[in-house]
Write an enzyme that holds these catalytic residues in place. Structure first.
Site, PDB file in Angstrom:
ATOM      1  N   ARG A  75     -62.130  95.231  -6.225  1.00 42.73           N
ATOM      2  CA  ARG A  75     -60.797  95.782  -6.476  1.00 42.73           C
ATOM      3  C   ARG A  75     -60.682  96.221  -7.930  1.00 42.73           C
ATOM      4  O   ARG A  75     -61.012  95.463  -8.840  1.00 42.73           O
ATOM      5  CB  ARG A  75     -59.735  94.729  -6.157  1.00 42.73           C
ATOM      6  CG  ARG A  75     -58.321  95.098  -6.573  1.00 42.73           C
ATOM      7  CD  ARG A  75     -57.342  94.044  -6.063  1.00 42.73           C
ATOM      8  NE  ARG A  75     -55.979  94.271  -6.477  1.00 42.73           N
ATOM      9  CZ  ARG A  75     -55.361  93.589  -7.460  1.00 42.73           C
ATOM     10  NH1 ARG A  75     -56.021  92.657  -8.140  1.00 42.73           N
ATOM     11  NH2 ARG A  75     -54.115  93.837  -7.771  1.00 42.73           N
ATOM     12  N   ARG A  91     -40.376  96.177 -15.551  1.00 49.51           N
ATOM     13  CA  ARG A  91     -40.796  95.251 -16.602  1.00 49.51           C
ATOM     14  C   ARG A  91     -39.862  95.330 -17.792  1.00 49.51           C
ATOM     15  O   ARG A  91     -39.271  96.379 -18.052  1.00 49.51           O
ATOM     16  CB  ARG A  91     -42.223  95.587 -17.077  1.00 49.51           C
ATOM     17  CG  ARG A  91     -43.261  95.327 -16.013  1.00 49.51           C
ATOM     18  CD  ARG A  91     -44.667  95.711 -16.471  1.00 49.51           C
ATOM     19  NE  ARG A  91     -45.601  95.533 -15.373  1.00 49.51           N
ATOM     20  CZ  ARG A  91     -46.144  94.367 -15.037  1.00 49.51           C
ATOM     21  NH1 ARG A  91     -45.900  93.289 -15.765  1.00 49.51           N
ATOM     22  NH2 ARG A  91     -46.955  94.275 -13.999  1.00 49.51           N
ATOM     23  N   LYS A 118     -49.189  97.259   0.405  1.00 45.38           N
ATOM     24  CA  LYS A 118     -48.994  95.901  -0.107  1.00 45.38           C
ATOM     25  C   LYS A 118     -47.605  95.441   0.330  1.00 45.38           C
ATOM     26  O   LYS A 118     -46.603  96.041  -0.055  1.00 45.38           O
ATOM     27  CB  LYS A 118     -49.124  95.893  -1.632  1.00 45.38           C
ATOM     28  CG  LYS A 118     -50.559  96.172  -2.081  1.00 45.38           C
ATOM     29  CD  LYS A 118     -50.651  96.428  -3.557  1.00 45.38           C
ATOM     30  CE  LYS A 118     -50.438  95.175  -4.383  1.00 45.38           C
ATOM     31  NZ  LYS A 118     -50.595  95.512  -5.841  1.00 45.38           N
ATOM     32  N   THR A 136     -53.444  86.765  -3.653  1.00 48.76           N
ATOM     33  CA  THR A 136     -52.708  86.161  -4.767  1.00 48.76           C
ATOM     34  C   THR A 136     -52.767  84.634  -4.842  1.00 48.76           C
ATOM     35  O   THR A 136     -52.366  83.944  -3.917  1.00 48.76           O
ATOM     36  CB  THR A 136     -51.222  86.597  -4.812  1.00 48.76           C
ATOM     37  OG1 THR A 136     -51.121  87.984  -4.546  1.00 48.76           O
ATOM     38  CG2 THR A 136     -50.644  86.312  -6.186  1.00 48.76           C
TER      39      THR A 136
HETATM   40 MG    MG Z   1     -47.585  92.646  -6.704  1.00 46.76          MG
END
Ligand code: MG
Ligand code: G6P
Length: 483
Positions: free
Chosen positions: A34, A75, A221, A282
């Protein structure tokens, strides 16, 4: 010969960019590398991709490359002194006008004006994956005024989520669009789209992918509360994708950790019903960023995903930035193999009593039913163009290995993600048709996968080049003359 069926995706980063480490990762069992487009430059990604392909080829391994688009992660900007420390009860503001590099104990800049518009008084904001929690007390045209509910350190560029989801940032940013072009140039095998809300976001990504001349399969995702809010949205999102990722980091923040396990199982199941591959991601081996062995809880988490029948488990910081990238891949490989020995991993109840929609799908599922019920079957040979037939097969639990026989580099790499599927380069078009079965079985004999007296299933279509054309399943007795 027992080989691992569950695939390992590992993120490459500063800890895994030297040829020595990449080689060891590949030998330890890396199936998909990845490249995280949230970090690093195009040149760094290109160099890593080249390295992976060269080293894999040197060892006769097939490793797929997955690019992961940054997406619209919201962010905060920067602090004048890099980080602050917040206490419960403190007041804090997010401001679209405050200087971007001069956050203070009271206020920090944000680049996303819609955050102000999207938030209501009483909303809870989660910073840095939920380590710091605030509640919105009031809003002005360009600021959110909050009170800190859970204090802690806050540093430059940490992410913001809202509890319950619903921040409306579009899924593809200008940077993502540029990175789709980069993915085309790099001939990536998979491209992950971050934070898609629904099918429409994936359809947009597909259009941009096609316009860029990119052939990567798109991975959605699943990481927003909206995406899993109801079955129709989730199924629509899966239908519009080629594969999915249970992106547990942001998803866990938005829906709460207690809901996560159930949702993981649901996403994996729905993906398999729709013939899509699925990656569980994750913090799977998070403690291995600093330790050479995983905790029992991490072992249990990886094994649980294997028992859920995920196609792949993923490493993020463990392999990209940790101290033990190789040990992390080795530990995952070991734990996957162990969990695959459990009978739950081998017996399929999948789609029994359901209708099939396509001819090749029916052949693929009939193949698996036979493979699982006829003890002599040692391997499945699927002659394939795109990898689609082995993909359907690999939706079914089994301990019989599936071999994707294909002449195409793209397909050889792509099937690296599919559980239980290995590839063998093979071009039936070069052979007289009556020699194809024998030549295919000879490849397995040569590799020691089967012996005289074993049984093998072979699937193919009437022509040798038609995607979706599979209409034949043959049961072959190794050692007898095969036609
Ligand atoms: Mg994420
Ligand atoms: C190969 C076989 C064909 C088959 C095709 C299926 O080309 O030789 O007979 O029709 O694969 O490809 P697919 O991409 O649908 O698995």
């Amino acid at each position: 010969m027992i080989s691992r069926r569950t695939k390992i995706v590992a993120t490459l980063g500063p800890a895994s960019s030297s040829p020595e480490v990449v080689e060891k990762l590949i030998l330890a069992g890396l199936n998909v590398a990845r490249l995280n487009f949230s970090h690093g430059t195009p040149d760094e990604h290109k160099a890593r991709a080249r390295m992976v392909r060269e080293i894999a080829a040197k060892h006769g391994r097939f490793v797929a490359l997955l690019g992961d688009l940054q997406g619209p992660k919201i962010r905060i900007a920067k602090f004048a002194d890099k980080r602050i420390e917040l206490k419960e009860g403190d007041s804090f503001r997010f401001s679209v006008t405050h200087p971007r590099d001069a956050g203070t104990q009271d206020v920090v800049g944000i680049d996303y004006p819609d955050l102000i518009k999207d938030c209501r008084v009483g909303d809870e904001l989660l910073l840095d994956d939920g380590r710091v929690v605030m509640r919105v007390e009031s809003t002005t045209a360009d600021e959110l005024h909050c009170v800190v509910l859970t204090g802690g350190p806050l540093s430059d560029h940490k992410g913001i989520n809202r509890r319950g989801g619903g921040l409306t940032a579009p899924a593809l940013t200008a940077k993502d669009k540029a990175d789709i072009k980069l993915a085309a140039e790099m001939e990536l095998d998979y491209l992950a789209v971050s934070f898609p809300r629904d099918a429409a976001d994936m359809e947009l990504a597909r259009r941009l992918r096609d316009e860029a001349g990119c052939t990567a399969w798109l991975v959605a995702k699943i990481e927003r509360a909206e995406a899993v809010a109801d079955d129709d949205t989730l199924n629509g999102l899966i239908r519009a994708s080629d594969a999915v990722m249970v992106a547990r980091g942001d998803l866990g923040v938005e829906i709460g950790d207690a809901e996560l396990v159930g949702i993981q199982k649901k996403i994996i199941k729905y993906a398999r019903v729709q013939n899509k591959a699925v990656i569980t991601a994750t913090q799977m081996m998070e403690s291995m960023i600093t330790n050479s062995m995983p905790t029992r809880a991490e072992v249990s988490d990886v094994a649980n995903a294997v028992l859920d029948y995920t196609d792949a488990v993923m490493l993020s910081a463990e392999s990209a930035a940790g101290s033990y990238p190789i040990e992390a891949v080795e530990a995952m490989a070991r734990v996957c193999l162990g969990a695959e020995r459990n009978p739950i991993s081998r017996k399929s109840m999948h789609r029994l009593g359901e209708q099939f929609t396509r001819c090749d799908e029916s052949i693929a599922l009939a193949t698996m039913y036979t493979a699982n019920h006829f003890p002599g079957i040692k391997a499945i040979i699927s002659l394939t163009e795109s990898g689609y037939s082995p993909l359907i097969m690999s939706r079914i639990r089994s301990s019989v290995p599936i071999f994707a026989f294909t002449p195409h580099r793209e397909t050889q790499a792509r099937v690296a993600l599919f559980r239980g599927v290995e590839t063998i380069p093979f071009d039936p078009a070069n052979l007289p048709s009556e020699k194809v079965s024998q030549a295919a079985v000879d490849e397995l004999l040569k590799r020691g996968v089967v012996q005289q007296g074993d049984w093998v299933i072979l699937t193919k279509g009437d022509s040798y080049h038609t995607i979706g054309g599979t209409n034949t399943m043959k049961i072959l007795h190794v050692g007898e003359p095969l036609a």
